[in-house]
Design a protein around this motif. Sequence first.
Motif, PDB file in Angstrom:
ATOM      1  N   GLU A 261       0.845  -1.192   0.000  1.00 21.63           N
ATOM      2  CA  GLU A 261       0.000   0.000   0.000  1.00 21.63           C
ATOM      3  C   GLU A 261       0.883   1.247   0.000  1.00 21.63           C
ATOM      4  O   GLU A 261       1.958   1.263   0.583  1.00 21.63           O
ATOM      5  CB  GLU A 261      -0.918  -0.001   1.224  1.00 21.63           C
ATOM      6  N   ARG A 263       1.370   5.616   0.338  1.00 17.56           N
ATOM      7  CA  ARG A 263       0.888   6.878   0.917  1.00 17.56           C
ATOM      8  C   ARG A 263       1.991   7.917   0.778  1.00 17.56           C
ATOM      9  O   ARG A 263       3.171   7.585   0.588  1.00 17.56           O
ATOM     10  CB  ARG A 263       0.517   6.705   2.386  1.00 17.56           C
ATOM     11  N   HIS A 264       1.622   9.187   0.835  1.00 23.47           N
ATOM     12  CA  HIS A 264       2.598  10.264   0.770  1.00 23.47           C
ATOM     13  C   HIS A 264       3.432  10.298   2.056  1.00 23.47           C
ATOM     14  O   HIS A 264       2.894  10.145   3.157  1.00 23.47           O
ATOM     15  CB  HIS A 264       1.905  11.615   0.579  1.00 23.47           C
TER      16      HIS A 264
END
Length: 562
Positions: A261, A263-264
């Motif tokens: 996964e 994310r920033h």
Amino acid sequence: MTKRQTSIITLLSIIAFILALMVSGRLWFRLDLTKNKAYTISGVSRNLYKELPDPVNITYYLSGKLKTVVPAPGEIEDTLREYAAYSRGRIRLTVRDPVKVGLAVVEELGLQPRQVQTVEQDQASLITVYSGIVIEYLDKMEVLPWVISTDTLEYDLTSRIRSMVTDSERWMGVIVGDSFRQWKDDFSYLEMTLAEAGYRTRVLFSGDEIPENMPALFVLGGVEDLDEWALYRIDRYIQQGGKTLFAVKGIYIDTIYGSIEARHQEDKGLLDMLASYGAIVRKELALDRNALTLQYQTRSPSGGISYRIVRYPLWIGILAENGNSQHPVSSGFAGLDMYWSSPIELSAPSSVEAVPIFTTTAQGWSMRNSLYTSPEVPYMLEMEASETKGAKILGAALSGTFPSFFRGAEKPVREGSEEELPDMPEVARESRIIVIGDTDFATNIINVTNARHNLDFLLRAADWLANDDDVIGIRNRAPQTGRFDKITDSSSRAAVMKVIQIVNVGLIPLLVIAAGLLLAYRRKVLAKNVELKTISAVKTADTAATDDIKTPSVSKEKSDDV
């Protein structure tokens, strides 16, 4: 020709042959047709004798049995002799049998025995052999414990001899910035590669003081973990002329639990500091049509487990032609495997020169918003392809005088610590920086795609940072095989495959059949011509014989008439 002349010519020929053998130790000629001149001693090594104030002794410890099992030791010995021949007597080569020297003595030198399987009289057995090199200069000694290939032999010799002569130890620092990674566990392949090349690595923890005399520094990750204290140390090292490689990305990928996964990342200052130097690492993911394959496990609706292999655009295969041929690090490199990398934009200050060292193909694109990384639904990976299409910079080199990220700001302090950071130097020195938009490409994940070329690139980078520009070109000069998937567009690839299929399956067999028929026809015509010539010759002979018989009777009739 008299017997004396024959004896003189024979004697002169023998003398010429002996003289040629004596001269052959110093005069070499080799026709090397490989693209990167893999079997030719480079100009750097040929002129190395100019840097040697005292002789260098090279001893090749070779087991006699190994030479009868594999051809590599013979190639190594030939290369060593050629290498020494160019030194004009400054490099002396000796080949010795470890058994005659004494195995205990050889192992004390640091040579490593290996077991090799051999077959004699239909019986397989294991033999213990040695193939190592010891380099001696004055009171210094370097050891290549096990050598079984000429691929990096010239690089290993030249780099080590130069460091011995200049008394400059090959060492570098490493900062593993991500808290969830460890140098020994996650970067073991890189550690081993650097050690084999003669580099001694020193692991520095976040915020440790960085020695001013350290030739080079690798900063691996750390966007969310390196605080201002640690960044100040790195910035000060660069201001003092320290050379640094940053392998960072703007997106966090969960590889610990295997969910991948995305994310920033929450930047603590590292990305901002790189941007002030001139390299902006975008908080995006780069994708490319020239994608590597990914094998993953999936579960069917019935609960069964299966494995799938798909092209995964987030794993990019950097092609050799997408490297900057004008830069020493990427000139002639074999490509790279990049995993979930971030694109880089260059916006350097006036005192810094910034150039790309490798990019994606023109079929690349970016993922900015969705951050969808699962390979299950491929079209989700291309949602932003049309609006972000184009070649993306994934690696850049910067050189010059870098502005300090902390110039004009107060020095950071650490809570609970009374230690005070030293001041920045008054005048910044010239330095070098390499920024790569990926950290995973240096980790042990390279074992998944067998990306040995990643390690070669990182070693080239270490050499460039340590100012060994001329040595970079002779690293891994073995014949290289490029990628077989250079055509990234699916329709173009399908068209080329169709043409190849038609040529291999249809055209070539037809040409073979046509050539056979043409050859048979020519033979038939030739045989017929021979037959006609034979018949013609027989008829001519018969006619001539008939004429010989008729001529006397005609003469008699003429005589009677008279």
